[in-house]
Design an enzyme around this catalytic site. Structure first.
Site, short mmCIF file in Angstrom:
data_model
loop_
_atom_site.label_atom_id
_atom_site.label_comp_id
_atom_site.label_asym_id
_atom_site.label_seq_id
_atom_site.Cartn_x
_atom_site.Cartn_y
_atom_site.Cartn_z
CD GLU A 73 -3.05 -1.00 0.35
OE1 GLU A 73 -3.06 -0.07 -0.47
OE2 GLU A 73 -3.95 -1.85 0.40
CG HIS A 107 -6.07 1.18 1.45
ND1 HIS A 107 -6.06 0.96 0.10
CD2 HIS A 107 -7.36 1.48 1.76
CE1 HIS A 107 -7.30 1.13 -0.38
NE2 HIS A 107 -8.08 1.46 0.61
CE1 TYR A 113 -8.37 0.07 15.43
CE2 TYR A 113 -9.25 -1.21 13.59
CZ TYR A 113 -9.40 -0.68 14.86
OH TYR A 113 -10.56 -0.91 15.56
CD GLU A 177 -3.64 0.38 -6.95
OE1 GLU A 177 -3.67 1.00 -8.02
OE2 GLU A 177 -4.11 0.83 -5.89
CG HIS A 214 -7.42 2.49 -6.10
ND1 HIS A 214 -6.70 2.21 -4.96
CD2 HIS A 214 -8.32 3.44 -5.74
CE1 HIS A 214 -7.14 2.96 -3.97
NE2 HIS A 214 -8.12 3.70 -4.41
MN MN Z 1 -4.89 1.24 -4.44
FE FE Z 2 -4.68 0.48 -1.48
#
Ligand code: MN
Ligand code: FE
Length: 330
Positions: A73, A107, A113, A177, A214
């Site tokens: 990411e 992301h 997290y 992606e 995306h």
């Molecule tokens: Mn992306």
């Molecule tokens: Fe992403």
């Protein structure tokens, strides 16, 4: 104004009138999908992770996917800001790139997290690509594709330069992606279907919803540049791109076999490998290239999450009844 604006007549600060409606639509769809990881409770995941709910194979699968995605990411976010943004000057495309960069920040936040919630050692999680060869190979494959446009002196003047740029777009939007994320998506969503690590699974669902936009934007961007630069997408170049995609499939299949060495939760590495082929055929088709595998989707339930055939309309089918802001408590 062309997408790649090499002259100075056009004002990159003048977005109206909108020329590329599709870019504007991706922006609006992204805004409609707003979410933040902190909305998703992790209590059950934490007790499963600290208890004995997961087999050793399942634990490894969770760790590898968190390890791969946490780095990937960030690679994607850096590519948007440091490589693409400079050259994609059409204002409505830039507006979407800013939105996408924000989503990549969300992301990245998701993995902060998860790392915090499950008590991972950051060195362990973010060093996964260093220890797991199939993760390192995926990252390097994508970074290799962007080496030339990463040079400070890179400019887009010739057809060869446009091809270099298109190769970068394919590397991040279609390979990273659009292919390298998908075995991991299937693994984490498969786990969630067994009521295991459901919080992380839900976060992966939200990420997958974002990623499908995306990929859609990236493919439309590639195809628009192709239209605006006739003669650039030669048969040889098409063959080269197709080979990049099938090489990426090989790497993703190695990853699937290593991440999932034994049947876990009724899913096998062979099925993940088939799923990757199914997704790759879809990507080839989106780029108007001949498909390579003809493999059926072994996980029809993934289509309920993201209907690959209607990916563009995916944002119309909400993953959950999430309403932006509804769970925020200020
Ligand atoms: Mn992306
Ligand atoms: Fe992403």
């Amino acid at each position: 104004m062309p997408i790649l604006n090499t002259d100075t007549e056009h004002d990159p600060n003048k977005i109206l009138p909108i020329e590329y409606d599709w870019a504007r639509e991706y922006y609006e769809a992204g805004v409609n999908n707003n979410w933040v990881p902190e909305e998703i409770p992790m209590q059950d995941d934490i007790s499963q992770w600290n208890g004995d709910a997961l087999s050793p194979a399942e634990r490894q699968l969770v760790e590898w996917n968190l390890g791969f995605f946490s780095t990937a990411e960030s690679l994607t976010a850096n590519n948007i800001v440091l490589a693409l943004y400079e050259y994609v000057t059409a204002p409505e495309c830039r507006q979407y790139l800013l939105r996408q960069a924000y989503e990549e920040a969300i992301h990245t936040d998701t993995f902060i997290y998860c790392c915090d919630s499950l008590g991972f050692d950051p060195e362990y999680l973010y060093g996964m690509y260093d220890r797991v060869p199939s993760i390192e190979e995926k990252d390097e494959f994508v970074v290799d594709l962007t080496r030339s446009i990463d040079r400070p002196e890179f400019t887009i003047d010739t057809d060869d330069d446009v091809r270099e740029f298109l190769r970068d777009l394919v590397g991040f939007y279609v390979v990273m992606e659009g292919i390298f994320f998908y075995a991991g998506f299937a693994m984490m969503l498969g786990l969630k279907r067994q009521n295991k690590m459901e919080g992380i699974g839900q976060q992966f669902e939200y990420i997958m919803r974002d990623e499908s936009l995306h990929v859609g934007f990236g493919v439309d961007l590639i195809n628009q540049i192709r239209t605006e630069n006739p003669g650039v997408w030669t048969d040889d170049f098409g063959d080269e791109i197709r080979e990049l995609i099938t090489d990426a499939v090989d790497l993703e299949q190695i990853y699937a076999y290593e991440a999932c060495p034994e049947d876990a939760f009724g899913m096998s590495a062979a099925q993940f490998a088939e799923y990757v082929e199914h997704v790759a055929d879809r990507r080839l088709d989106q780029l108007d290239l001949p498909t390579a595998y003809g493999t059926d989707n072994p996980f029809p339930w993934m289509s309920e999450q993201v209907d690959l055939n209607k990916e563009k309309n995916f944002f119309e089918t909400q993953v959950t009844e999430y309403q932006s802001g509804a769970s925020l408590d200020w």
